[in-house]
Design a protein around this motif. Structure first.
Motif, PDB file in Angstrom:
ATOM      1  N   CYS A  19      10.922  73.380 -42.141  1.00 33.76           N
ATOM      2  CA  CYS A  19      11.771  74.144 -41.485  1.00 33.76           C
ATOM      3  C   CYS A  19      12.612  73.296 -40.617  1.00 33.76           C
ATOM      4  CB  CYS A  19      10.711  74.734 -40.462  1.00 33.76           C
ATOM      5  SG  CYS A  19       9.979  73.747 -39.147  1.00 33.76           S
ATOM      6  N   LYS A  23       9.501  67.572 -37.412  1.00 33.22           N
ATOM      7  CA  LYS A  23       9.440  66.332 -36.601  1.00 33.22           C
ATOM      8  C   LYS A  23       9.001  64.984 -37.647  1.00 33.22           C
ATOM      9  CE  LYS A  23      11.303  67.346 -32.748  1.00 33.22           C
ATOM     10  NZ  LYS A  23      11.965  68.733 -33.692  1.00 33.22           N
ATOM     11  N   PRO A  45       2.206  75.340 -29.370  1.00 35.86           N
ATOM     12  CA  PRO A  45       2.777  76.923 -29.149  1.00 35.86           C
ATOM     13  C   PRO A  45       3.852  76.975 -30.375  1.00 35.86           C
ATOM     14  CG  PRO A  45       2.851  75.695 -27.314  1.00 35.86           C
ATOM     15  CD  PRO A  45       2.412  74.779 -28.028  1.00 35.86           C
ATOM     16  N   PHE A  46       4.397  75.963 -30.686  1.00 35.47           N
ATOM     17  CA  PHE A  46       5.818  76.221 -31.865  1.00 35.47           C
ATOM     18  C   PHE A  46       5.357  75.236 -32.867  1.00 35.47           C
ATOM     19  CE2 PHE A  46       7.005  76.099 -27.112  1.00 35.47           C
ATOM     20  CZ  PHE A  46       7.846  77.209 -27.243  1.00 35.47           C
ATOM     21  N   MET A  47       4.305  75.544 -33.544  1.00 36.22           N
ATOM     22  CA  MET A  47       3.824  74.795 -34.636  1.00 36.22           C
ATOM     23  C   MET A  47       4.910  74.204 -35.834  1.00 36.22           C
ATOM     24  SD  MET A  47       1.162  76.225 -37.377  1.00 36.22           S
ATOM     25  CE  MET A  47       1.141  74.607 -38.584  1.00 36.22           C
ATOM     26  N   GLY A  48       5.728  75.364 -36.010  1.00 38.70           N
ATOM     27  CA  GLY A  48       6.634  75.175 -37.255  1.00 38.70           C
ATOM     28  C   GLY A  48       6.009  74.657 -38.600  1.00 38.70           C
ATOM     29  N   SER A  49       6.465  73.686 -38.998  1.00 36.11           N
ATOM     30  CA  SER A  49       5.906  73.237 -40.558  1.00 36.11           C
ATOM     31  C   SER A  49       4.187  72.581 -40.294  1.00 36.11           C
ATOM     32  CB  SER A  49       6.793  72.114 -40.974  1.00 36.11           C
ATOM     33  OG  SER A  49       6.355  70.959 -40.280  1.00 36.11           O
ATOM     34  N   VAL A  51       3.698  69.727 -39.153  1.00 38.74           N
ATOM     35  CA  VAL A  51       3.788  68.108 -39.739  1.00 38.74           C
ATOM     36  C   VAL A  51       3.190  67.406 -38.512  1.00 38.74           C
ATOM     37  CG1 VAL A  51       5.913  67.516 -38.931  1.00 38.74           C
ATOM     38  CG2 VAL A  51       5.011  66.271 -40.702  1.00 38.74           C
ATOM     39  N   ASP A  65       3.061  80.043 -33.804  1.00 37.08           N
ATOM     40  CA  ASP A  65       4.412  80.251 -33.995  1.00 37.08           C
ATOM     41  C   ASP A  65       4.501  81.796 -34.120  1.00 37.08           C
ATOM     42  OD1 ASP A  65       6.161  77.892 -35.340  1.00 37.08           O
ATOM     43  OD2 ASP A  65       6.999  80.139 -35.433  1.00 37.08           O
ATOM     44  N   THR A  66       5.738  82.177 -33.750  1.00 38.13           N
ATOM     45  CA  THR A  66       6.094  83.670 -33.738  1.00 38.13           C
ATOM     46  C   THR A  66       6.459  83.894 -35.289  1.00 38.13           C
ATOM     47  OG1 THR A  66       8.322  82.616 -33.288  1.00 38.13           O
ATOM     48  CG2 THR A  66       7.225  84.213 -31.552  1.00 38.13           C
ATOM     49  N   ASP A 183       3.637  84.615 -29.230  1.00 36.84           N
ATOM     50  CA  ASP A 183       4.893  83.848 -28.673  1.00 36.84           C
ATOM     51  C   ASP A 183       4.360  82.986 -27.647  1.00 36.84           C
ATOM     52  OD1 ASP A 183       7.540  84.645 -27.558  1.00 36.84           O
ATOM     53  OD2 ASP A 183       6.227  84.644 -25.631  1.00 36.84           O
ATOM     54  N   TYR A 184       4.938  81.835 -27.240  1.00 38.75           N
ATOM     55  CA  TYR A 184       4.363  80.694 -26.551  1.00 38.75           C
ATOM     56  C   TYR A 184       3.817  81.293 -25.483  1.00 38.75           C
ATOM     57  CZ  TYR A 184       8.506  80.999 -23.532  1.00 38.75           C
ATOM     58  OH  TYR A 184       9.434  81.389 -22.474  1.00 38.75           O
ATOM     59  N   ASP A 200       7.398  71.857 -28.968  1.00 41.76           N
ATOM     60  CA  ASP A 200       8.600  71.516 -29.702  1.00 41.76           C
ATOM     61  C   ASP A 200       9.509  72.763 -29.926  1.00 41.76           C
ATOM     62  OD1 ASP A 200      10.381  70.133 -30.989  1.00 41.76           O
ATOM     63  OD2 ASP A 200       9.124  70.264 -32.899  1.00 41.76           O
ATOM     64  N   PRO A 202      12.577  75.656 -30.078  1.00 41.16           N
ATOM     65  CA  PRO A 202      13.698  75.442 -30.802  1.00 41.16           C
ATOM     66  C   PRO A 202      14.735  74.810 -29.997  1.00 41.16           C
ATOM     67  CG  PRO A 202      12.878  77.720 -30.970  1.00 41.16           C
ATOM     68  CD  PRO A 202      11.939  76.841 -29.884  1.00 41.16           C
ATOM     69  N   PHE A 211      12.687  85.382 -35.624  1.00 36.91           N
ATOM     70  CA  PHE A 211      11.633  84.464 -35.402  1.00 36.91           C
ATOM     71  C   PHE A 211      11.748  83.371 -34.490  1.00 36.91           C
ATOM     72  CE2 PHE A 211      10.265  85.741 -39.620  1.00 36.91           C
ATOM     73  CZ  PHE A 211       9.285  86.834 -38.963  1.00 36.91           C
ATOM     74  N   ASN A 212      12.829  82.929 -34.413  1.00 43.78           N
ATOM     75  CA  ASN A 212      13.538  81.657 -33.535  1.00 43.78           C
ATOM     76  C   ASN A 212      14.690  81.905 -32.890  1.00 43.78           C
ATOM     77  OD1 ASN A 212      13.277  79.221 -33.317  1.00 43.78           O
ATOM     78  ND2 ASN A 212      14.233  78.433 -35.444  1.00 43.78           N
TER      79      ASN A 212
HETATM   80  C1  LIG Z   1      11.637  73.002 -33.871  1.00 43.20           C
HETATM   81  S1  LIG Z   1      10.584  74.111 -34.367  1.00 43.20           S
HETATM   82  C2  LIG Z   1       8.883  73.173 -34.479  1.00 43.20           C
HETATM   83  C3  LIG Z   1       9.089  72.217 -35.566  1.00 43.20           C
HETATM   84  C4  LIG Z   1       7.528  71.687 -35.520  1.00 43.20           C
HETATM   85  N1  LIG Z   1       7.211  70.852 -34.464  1.00 43.20           N
HETATM   86  C5  LIG Z   1       7.726  70.720 -36.854  1.00 43.20           C
HETATM   87  O1  LIG Z   1       7.821  69.603 -36.761  1.00 43.20           O
HETATM   88  O2  LIG Z   1       7.723  71.456 -38.023  1.00 43.20           O
HETATM   89  C6  LIG Z   1      10.357  75.490 -33.577  1.00 43.20           C
HETATM   90  C7  LIG Z   1       9.363  76.584 -33.723  1.00 43.20           C
HETATM   91  O3  LIG Z   1       9.004  77.388 -32.857  1.00 43.20           O
HETATM   92  C8  LIG Z   1       9.075  78.707 -33.188  1.00 43.20           C
HETATM   93  N2  LIG Z   1       9.474  79.843 -32.234  1.00 43.20           N
HETATM   94  C9  LIG Z   1      10.688  80.275 -31.917  1.00 43.20           C
HETATM   95  N3  LIG Z   1      10.592  80.971 -30.781  1.00 43.20           N
HETATM   96  C10 LIG Z   1       9.403  81.196 -30.557  1.00 43.20           C
HETATM   97  C11 LIG Z   1       8.490  81.714 -29.300  1.00 43.20           C
HETATM   98  N4  LIG Z   1       9.052  82.462 -28.363  1.00 43.20           N
HETATM   99  N5  LIG Z   1       7.202  81.310 -29.415  1.00 43.20           N
HETATM  100  C12 LIG Z   1       6.463  80.685 -30.157  1.00 43.20           C
HETATM  101  N6  LIG Z   1       7.194  80.053 -31.245  1.00 43.20           N
HETATM  102  C13 LIG Z   1       8.608  80.286 -31.498  1.00 43.20           C
HETATM  103  C14 LIG Z   1      10.086  78.967 -34.401  1.00 43.20           C
HETATM  104  O4  LIG Z   1       9.499  79.896 -35.193  1.00 43.20           O
HETATM  105  C15 LIG Z   1       9.874  77.396 -35.090  1.00 43.20           C
HETATM  106  O5  LIG Z   1       9.084  77.290 -36.087  1.00 43.20           O
END
Ligand SMILES: C[S@@+](CC[C@H](N)C(=O)[O-])C[C@H]1O[C@@H](n2cnc3c(N)ncnc32)[C@H](O)[C@@H]1O
Length: 313
Positions: A19, A23, A45-49, A51, A65-66, A183-184, A200, A202, A211-212
């Motif tokens: 994604c 990180k 709260p923002f797990m993404g991949s 990793v 994650d949303t 949502d976070y 972490d 966006p 979602f982002n």
């Molecule tokens: C920068 S990425 C995280 C990357 C992750 N740390 C990784 O290493 O893969 C941000 C993540 O936040 C999620 N996101 C965006 N808005 C959000 C919200 N309001 N609440 C929770 N998650 C959200 C996105 O879907 C995205 O997966």
């Protein structure tokens, strides 16, 4: 006392999905700069991949994650609905069809996914699309174009993804982790004193989809919620490059410990043109490792890389 972090991560492994903002490069830096006993839950709260969590491997975690597709994939791996054997058979079959029908097949799968969802098509699209991007339109439909390589799902590529799924599954067998669509704000509200929150979010204003999306107001609100957290936390965010400095950090996250990491990215397609970017890890007081320990762990990782070079090279 037995601490969970800091620790040296010798080599970072990557999970099956990619994604924006992943990180991978920063995992060892994060692992050596946080100090946490590991007694509560590791909360993202923002797990993404995923990793970061998959490489740190806390015993208990809440990963949110949303993006419901990411969460569904990990919940399916956790429950055994998606296994490495299922992934191998599925991707082999899909790869053969892609080779036969070309990009039309990619768009057929994308349309089908956009009407019915599903972890396996999500994984296929993420690994077949242009640059491994994860992007949805304002209606929540996956809209990344085809990556233009119909021959992509060769045996080695399928094996690589299969191994990534097997790795994730082996971790999920041994830990107590929850994957949540949320949502976070809701996640920040369930935190307890022993937990540790790794944030972490966006990039502000960088890129917006269903979602982002992340506004200046969201970013400010997150800083406010962090201020009131009863447990330790760390936040990843870019700090500066040659052209700009991230004022948001100066304005809303000052007064905390900050550790920085400089990395390089290529500009355009020229290998020789490189720009540097400094990433910050903002850490709540009392939860940053000692600088001397972080440096020692950094050296330990470097030495490991040197020693693990094959002797005949
Ligand atoms: C920068 S990425 C995280 C990357 C992750 N740390 C990784 O290493 O893969 C941000 C993540 O936040 C999620 N996101 C965006 N808005 C959000 C919200 N309001 N609440 C929770 N998650 C959200 C996105 O879907 C995205 O997966």
């Amino acid at each position: 006392m037995n601490q969970f972090l800091p620790k040296a991560i010798q080599s970072v492994r990557v999970p099956p999905i990619k994604c924006q903002g992943i990180k991978t490069k920063l995992v060892p830096f994060i692992a050596r700069n946080i100090s946490w006993d590991g007694k509560g839950r590791w909360i993202e709260p923002f797990m993404g991949s995923g990793v970061v969590a998959f490489n740190l491997r806390p015993e208990r975690a809440v990963l949110a994650d949303t993006n419901k597709h990411i969460i569904e994939l990990y919940n399916d791996i956790k429950s055994g609905k998606v296994t490495e054997v299922i992934v191998k058979n599925y991707l082999t079959e899909m790869g053969n069809k892609l080779l036969e029908k070309g990009e039309d097949f990619y768009y057929e799968v994308r349309d089908e996914f956009n009407s019915s969802g599903g972890s396996l098509p999500f994984l296929f699209l993420n690994r077949a699309c242009f640059n491994g991007l994860m992007r949805f339109n304002s209606k929540g439909k996956f809209n990344v174009p085809f990556g233009r390589k119909p021959e992509r799902f060769r045996k080695a590529y399928v094996t690589k993804i299969t191994n990534q799924v097997a790795w994730v599954r082996s971790i999920l067998h041994a830990v107590d982790w929850e994957f949540v669509v949320s949502d976070y704000k809701k996640i920040m509200a369930i935190v307890q004193a022993n937990d540790f929150v790794y944030m972490d979010p966006p990039y502000i204003g960088r890129h917006t989809d269903y979602f982002n999306s992340w506004s200046v107001d969201d970013a400010r609100h997150l800083a406010k919620l962090a201020e009131d957290l009863s447990c330790g936390f760390a936040l990843s965010m870019w700090l500066e490059n040659k052209y700009r400095r991230n004022n948001h950090l100066d304005l809303h996250w000052n007064g905390y410990q900050v550790r920085t990491y400089e990395h390089f990215y290529h500009v355009g397609s020229t290998e020789s043109l490189r720009n540097s970017m400094t990433e910050a890890l903002v850490i709540k007081e009392g939860f940053a490792s000692l600088q001397s320990v972080a440096k020692k762990l950094d050296k330990a990782a470097l030495q490991h890389e040197l020693f693990s070079l094959p002797f005949d090279k």
